[in-house]
Design an enzyme around this catalytic site. Structure first.
Site, mmCIF file in Angstrom:
data_model
loop_
_atom_site.group_PDB
_atom_site.id
_atom_site.type_symbol
_atom_site.label_atom_id
_atom_site.label_comp_id
_atom_site.label_asym_id
_atom_site.label_seq_id
_atom_site.Cartn_x
_atom_site.Cartn_y
_atom_site.Cartn_z
ATOM 1 N N ASP A 162 0.777 -1.381 -0.232
ATOM 2 C CA ASP A 162 0.028 -0.364 -0.407
ATOM 3 C C ASP A 162 0.814 1.089 -0.121
ATOM 4 O O ASP A 162 1.931 1.126 0.446
ATOM 5 C CB ASP A 162 -0.672 -0.436 1.189
ATOM 6 N N GLY A 188 -0.477 5.507 -4.560
ATOM 7 C CA GLY A 188 -0.594 6.213 -5.475
ATOM 8 C C GLY A 188 -0.117 7.452 -4.441
ATOM 9 O O GLY A 188 0.172 8.449 -5.062
ATOM 10 N N TRP A 192 2.467 7.583 -2.198
ATOM 11 C CA TRP A 192 4.104 8.520 -2.825
ATOM 12 C C TRP A 192 4.628 8.901 -4.417
ATOM 13 O O TRP A 192 5.225 9.172 -3.984
ATOM 14 C CB TRP A 192 4.828 6.896 -3.333
ATOM 15 N N HIS A 245 2.205 3.199 -9.212
ATOM 16 C CA HIS A 245 2.235 1.534 -9.392
ATOM 17 C C HIS A 245 3.201 0.960 -10.144
ATOM 18 O O HIS A 245 3.499 -0.033 -9.552
ATOM 19 C CB HIS A 245 1.058 1.599 -10.254
ATOM 20 N N LEU A 294 10.463 -21.312 -4.036
ATOM 21 C CA LEU A 294 9.290 -20.171 -3.718
ATOM 22 C C LEU A 294 7.993 -20.663 -4.094
ATOM 23 O O LEU A 294 7.553 -19.634 -4.565
ATOM 24 C CB LEU A 294 10.535 -18.517 -3.610
ATOM 25 N N ARG A 343 -4.693 -1.008 9.477
ATOM 26 C CA ARG A 343 -5.837 -2.358 9.076
ATOM 27 C C ARG A 343 -5.597 -3.440 8.108
ATOM 28 O O ARG A 343 -4.347 -3.513 7.236
ATOM 29 C CB ARG A 343 -7.336 -1.633 8.506
HETATM 30 C C1 IPE Z 1 -5.246 -2.930 -0.377
HETATM 31 O O1 IPE Z 1 -4.802 -0.865 -0.122
HETATM 32 C C2 IPE Z 1 -5.581 -3.557 -1.673
HETATM 33 C C3 IPE Z 1 -3.432 -3.518 -1.921
HETATM 34 C C4 IPE Z 1 -2.486 -3.402 -1.118
HETATM 35 C C5 IPE Z 1 -4.343 -4.087 -2.999
HETATM 36 P P1 IPE Z 1 -6.051 -0.817 -0.296
HETATM 37 O O2 IPE Z 1 -5.510 1.453 -0.123
HETATM 38 O O3 IPE Z 1 -7.586 -0.809 -1.214
HETATM 39 O O4 IPE Z 1 -6.725 -0.306 1.092
HETATM 40 P P2 IPE Z 1 -7.916 0.797 2.205
HETATM 41 O O5 IPE Z 1 -8.897 1.102 1.309
HETATM 42 O O6 IPE Z 1 -7.119 1.514 2.623
HETATM 43 O O7 IPE Z 1 -8.336 -0.103 2.795
HETATM 44 C C1 IPE Z 2 -1.967 -0.268 -3.386
HETATM 45 O O1 IPE Z 2 -1.609 1.156 -3.300
HETATM 46 C C2 IPE Z 2 -2.086 -0.340 -4.187
HETATM 47 C C3 IPE Z 2 -3.816 -0.857 -4.837
HETATM 48 C C4 IPE Z 2 -4.428 -0.818 -3.845
HETATM 49 C C5 IPE Z 2 -4.028 -1.594 -6.585
HETATM 50 P P1 IPE Z 2 -2.299 2.291 -3.392
HETATM 51 O O2 IPE Z 2 -3.385 2.752 -4.706
HETATM 52 O O3 IPE Z 2 -3.842 1.995 -2.515
HETATM 53 O O4 IPE Z 2 -2.085 3.896 -2.614
HETATM 54 P P2 IPE Z 2 -2.254 4.575 -1.752
HETATM 55 O O5 IPE Z 2 -2.661 4.038 -0.581
HETATM 56 O O6 IPE Z 2 -3.813 5.628 -2.447
HETATM 57 O O7 IPE Z 2 -1.562 5.901 -1.460
HETATM 58 MG MG MG Z 3 -4.328 2.066 -0.630
#
Ligand code: IPE
Ligand code: IPE
Ligand code: MG
Length: 262
Positions: free
Chosen positions: A39, A42, A44, A56, A150, A213
């Protein structure tokens, strides 16, 4: 806000080498199964004035680094959250970008993963994925099915609740068909119906990105997993940070409801 990871990186710069760090970590128990919620991609990118897609892309590079070091450490299972059942709620443009990215990564990395003995296992619903991704996913699983160095579980269109529902439905069907009786329903049977069937539960879950979470990830399997949350965004995570998290894990006492070992 890097906490122990930050301090460790400073120490690492001064007086030890990466190899020293690996040796230190290898002296103690290495987790068999590590799960990652990748996570913060975005945020970053936003911090750098870049589009979310750049985050990504940067995240893929880190996953490759983590797979490589995991193999070196002798970790047997990695489970990584790439796309949740809830992520379909994102703007179409971002979803499309991610699907294209998954397709590209499977195409480009498959041979290398196969040569390294990595068994690719996609966990998730699969049916809703675009055909291109589905094809690559099936190809990757088929090509690497006999590898055993692995196991790399990639959670794609994955949701912990859907996974449990699927297992319960299959059990219900066996019950209706009189293949099993009510007493046969136990933890083992429910686990067998999950995507991670036959695999040990994760020993350690790492969630970078600052959120504390689970976001519908491995709800059943994480029952006794050690959790590690860090504010570092996933694209800033790296192998040194990973080793520091393992060191933290190695200091924990896993009691599983029992008492401290004397
Ligand atoms: C969790 O991240 C799912 C993935 C990393 C693929 P999210 O960004 O979707 O989670 P929430 O919405 O903050 O809980
Ligand atoms: C996790 O990073 C990747 C996916 C859920 C696909 P995010 O896209 O959730 O990045 P943030 O949390 O918005 O920074
Ligand atoms: Mg996220």
């Amino acid at each position: 806000m890097w906490g122990i990871i930050d301090k460790a990186l400073d120490k690492f710069k001064d007086n030890s080498t990466f190899e020293d760090l690996i040796l230190e970590v290898k002296k103690k128990e290495i987790p068999t199964h590590v799960a990652f919620i990748m996570d913060g991609n975005g945020r970053w990118a936003k911090r750098r004035g870049l589009p979310r897609s750049a985050g990504h892309q940067a995240g893929v590079k880190i996953l490759k680094e983590i797979v490589k070091i995991s193999k070196e450490l002798g970790i047997k299972y990695i489970t990584t959250y790439a796309f949740s059942t809830e992520n379909w709620k994102r703007p179409e443009k971002e979803v499309n970008f991610l699907m294209k990215l998954f397709e590209k990564v499977f195409l480009e990395e498959l041979e290398k993963l196969n040569q390294e003995g990595v068994k690719v296992n996609i966990i998730g619903y699969k049916e809703r994925l675009p055909q291109g991704v589905k094809d690559k996913v099936e190809q990757a699983m088929e090509r690497t099915k006999n590898n055993d160095t692995l196991v790399l579980n990639i959670a794609l269109d994955y949701g912990g609740r859907s996974e449990i529902i699927e297992s319960v439905r299959n059990i219900g069907k066996s019950l209706i068909d009189s293949e099993i009786s009510l007493e046969d329903i136990d933890e083992k049977l429910i686990s067998q119906g999950l995507y991670t069937n036959q695999q040990p539960d994760p020993d350690l879950l790492i969630r970078p990105g600052g959120e504390k979470r689970i976001s519908n990830f491995l709800l059943w399997q994480l029952a006794y997993t050690e959790l590690y949350f860090t504010d570092v965004y996933w694209p800033d995570f790296n192998k040194v940070a990973f080793l520091e998290v393992i060191k933290d894990y190695q200091q924990r006492e896993r009691r599983f409801g029992g008492l401290k070992k004397k």
